[in-house]
Design a protein around this motif. Sequence first.
Motif, mmCIF file in Angstrom:
data_model
loop_
_atom_site.group_PDB
_atom_site.id
_atom_site.type_symbol
_atom_site.label_atom_id
_atom_site.label_comp_id
_atom_site.label_asym_id
_atom_site.label_seq_id
_atom_site.Cartn_x
_atom_site.Cartn_y
_atom_site.Cartn_z
ATOM 1 N N ASN A 62 0.828 -1.212 0.000
ATOM 2 C CA ASN A 62 0.000 0.000 0.000
ATOM 3 C C ASN A 62 0.861 1.261 0.000
ATOM 4 O O ASN A 62 0.564 2.246 0.665
ATOM 5 C CB ASN A 62 -0.958 -0.004 1.192
ATOM 6 N N THR A 78 -2.298 -3.904 -1.649
ATOM 7 C CA THR A 78 -1.545 -3.913 -2.901
ATOM 8 C C THR A 78 -0.064 -4.010 -2.578
ATOM 9 O O THR A 78 0.446 -3.246 -1.767
ATOM 10 C CB THR A 78 -1.818 -2.625 -3.707
ATOM 11 N N ASP A 80 3.831 -4.016 -4.168
ATOM 12 C CA ASP A 80 4.674 -3.668 -5.310
ATOM 13 C C ASP A 80 6.079 -4.198 -5.081
ATOM 14 O O ASP A 80 6.647 -4.016 -4.004
ATOM 15 C CB ASP A 80 4.761 -2.151 -5.505
ATOM 16 N N VAL A 95 7.419 -2.121 -11.878
ATOM 17 C CA VAL A 95 7.144 -2.920 -10.689
ATOM 18 C C VAL A 95 6.325 -4.145 -11.082
ATOM 19 O O VAL A 95 5.618 -4.130 -12.088
ATOM 20 C CB VAL A 95 6.375 -2.129 -9.606
ATOM 21 N N ARG A 97 3.179 -6.002 -9.570
ATOM 22 C CA ARG A 97 2.155 -5.582 -8.610
ATOM 23 C C ARG A 97 1.146 -6.705 -8.401
ATOM 24 O O ARG A 97 0.730 -7.358 -9.347
ATOM 25 C CB ARG A 97 1.439 -4.336 -9.105
ATOM 26 N N GLU A 99 -2.530 -7.349 -6.184
ATOM 27 C CA GLU A 99 -3.611 -6.786 -5.370
ATOM 28 C C GLU A 99 -4.513 -7.928 -4.902
ATOM 29 O O GLU A 99 -4.930 -8.763 -5.702
ATOM 30 C CB GLU A 99 -4.414 -5.799 -6.201
ATOM 31 N N ARG A 121 -2.874 -9.453 -10.722
ATOM 32 C CA ARG A 121 -1.434 -9.240 -10.786
ATOM 33 C C ARG A 121 -1.003 -8.676 -12.132
ATOM 34 O O ARG A 121 -1.606 -8.911 -13.157
ATOM 35 C CB ARG A 121 -0.689 -10.525 -10.484
ATOM 36 N N TRP A 122 0.037 -7.869 -12.022
ATOM 37 C CA TRP A 122 0.719 -7.334 -13.189
ATOM 38 C C TRP A 122 2.162 -7.789 -13.063
ATOM 39 O O TRP A 122 2.835 -7.443 -12.098
ATOM 40 C CB TRP A 122 0.689 -5.809 -13.190
ATOM 41 N N ILE A 127 5.199 2.660 -13.329
ATOM 42 C CA ILE A 127 4.581 3.667 -12.472
ATOM 43 C C ILE A 127 5.545 4.832 -12.291
ATOM 44 O O ILE A 127 6.749 4.715 -12.569
ATOM 45 C CB ILE A 127 4.179 3.093 -11.091
#
Length: 137
Positions: A62, A78, A80, A95, A97, A99, A121-122, A127
């Motif tokens: 977060n 979240t 990262d 990143v 990521r 969530e 997810r990524w 970012i």
Amino acid sequence: MDSDDEAIEEKQDLFHEHVEKGAKIVKGRVSTLRLDLVLKLGLGIPRNKIDEAFYASRIKVNGQKVDKKSKQLFLGDTIDLMLGPSKMNPDFIDVGRVEIIDVEVDDDLDQTKRVIVELKRWKSLTIENIDEWRREE
């Protein structure tokens, strides 16, 4: 994927219309919602790599630096994992990521409680390189 602690299912979920481009839904079981276990499930990276990233201050929950890799997570959190500076623009970073979008407790046949977690997810997301990341590079 070699155990129940890893992903049991990965798919683009038709019921999740809110999944942004580049994101995938990952669903799996973990023993608890510890940061390192959720990150391993979500990004599919080994725990020793998560340990290395933690000690290099490349993990945030977060938007905040974490002080324990065993940090307990909750629905909506979240995570990262800083991968490095963006090759396209030095003002941005890449990143991984994850969530947490759904959590339920499952009692299996062995009476061991397990957490079924659904993640968005990524694997790589660009970012803005906010000041907190810059200071720690």
